[in-house]
Design an enzyme around this catalytic site. Structure first.
Site, short mmCIF file in Angstrom:
data_model
loop_
_atom_site.label_atom_id
_atom_site.label_comp_id
_atom_site.label_asym_id
_atom_site.label_seq_id
_atom_site.Cartn_x
_atom_site.Cartn_y
_atom_site.Cartn_z
N HIS A 195 4.70 2.40 7.70
CA HIS A 195 4.08 3.16 8.91
C HIS A 195 3.21 3.05 9.31
O HIS A 195 3.01 1.24 10.01
CB HIS A 195 3.11 3.97 6.83
CG HIS A 195 3.65 4.42 6.17
ND1 HIS A 195 2.54 5.34 5.14
CD2 HIS A 195 4.62 4.58 5.65
CE1 HIS A 195 3.57 5.94 3.91
NE2 HIS A 195 4.76 5.59 4.63
N GLU A 232 0.80 3.06 10.72
CA GLU A 232 -0.26 2.21 10.84
C GLU A 232 -0.57 1.51 11.12
O GLU A 232 -1.21 0.04 11.08
CB GLU A 232 -1.46 3.24 10.33
CG GLU A 232 -1.77 4.96 10.47
CD GLU A 232 -0.70 6.14 9.79
OE1 GLU A 232 -1.26 6.92 9.38
OE2 GLU A 232 0.51 5.07 9.34
N SER A 243 -1.95 12.34 9.64
CA SER A 243 -3.26 12.22 8.77
C SER A 243 -2.67 11.23 7.92
O SER A 243 -1.05 11.25 6.93
CB SER A 243 -3.15 13.60 7.79
OG SER A 243 -4.35 12.87 6.78
N CYS A 269 -1.86 8.90 4.84
CA CYS A 269 -1.59 8.21 3.55
C CYS A 269 -2.70 7.39 2.87
O CYS A 269 -3.27 6.90 3.59
CB CYS A 269 0.01 7.82 3.21
SG CYS A 269 0.29 6.38 3.57
N CYS A 295 -2.30 3.82 4.16
CA CYS A 295 -2.85 3.43 5.31
C CYS A 295 -4.63 3.38 5.59
O CYS A 295 -4.71 2.63 5.89
CB CYS A 295 -1.82 3.77 6.36
SG CYS A 295 -0.21 3.85 7.04
#
Length: 150
Positions: A55, A57, A82, A84, A87
């Site tokens: 992902h 991040e 936002s 998950c 992350c």
């Protein structure tokens, strides 16, 4: 909260999201800043790398390299979306105290849990971040559902 002007760090995260989209991936971007300097940047690379975990991040934190605990405690994580559970957990593991979130309308991670653990969340509610995700989700719903584990 909400409707603040996008700063240069969130703008850098949006650039990462656009790069991911251009590569055929999911348009989510992230940067890690310490003392007003970007030390890592990344974007969702699950498709590009055939990865289960990259992902935005995760890619960003990985690209920042091994940092000292004291560095993470001064860091701000920026994400266009936002974060998950995965992350968010990484941010908690390393003690990152503040996360700036471009938008949480198209997806909302465990924000209340992050707050309960002492993380400051700044939700910008940026229209461009929302538009990028809405366009992507309507164009590639199956890929989006795979990314969030649906």
């Amino acid at each position: 909260m909400g409707h603040e002007r996008m700063d240069e760090f969130l703008q850098a995260a949006v650039e990462e999201a656009r790069q991911g989209l251009a590569e055929g991936g999911i348009p989510i971007g992230s940067v890690l800043a310490i003392d007003g300097e970007i030390v890592g940047r990344g974007h969702n690379r699950r498709v590009q790398s055939g990865s289960a975990i990259l992902h935005a991040e995760m890619d960003c934190i990985e690209n920042a390299g091994r940092l000292k605990a004291a560095d993470y405690r001064r860091a701000v994580l920026y994400s266009t979306l936002s974060p998950c559970d995965m992350c968010s957990g990484t941010a908690l593991l390393y003690g990152i105290p503040r996360i700036v979130i471009g938008e949480n309308r198209t997806f909302q991670g465990p924000e209340e849990y992050l707050r309960s653990r002492g993380v400051t969340l700044d939700i910008i509610d940026d229209a461009e971040c929302v538009r990028i995700m809405q366009d992507f989700i309507s164009a590639r719903p199956k890929l989006w559902n795979e990314d969030i584990g649906e």
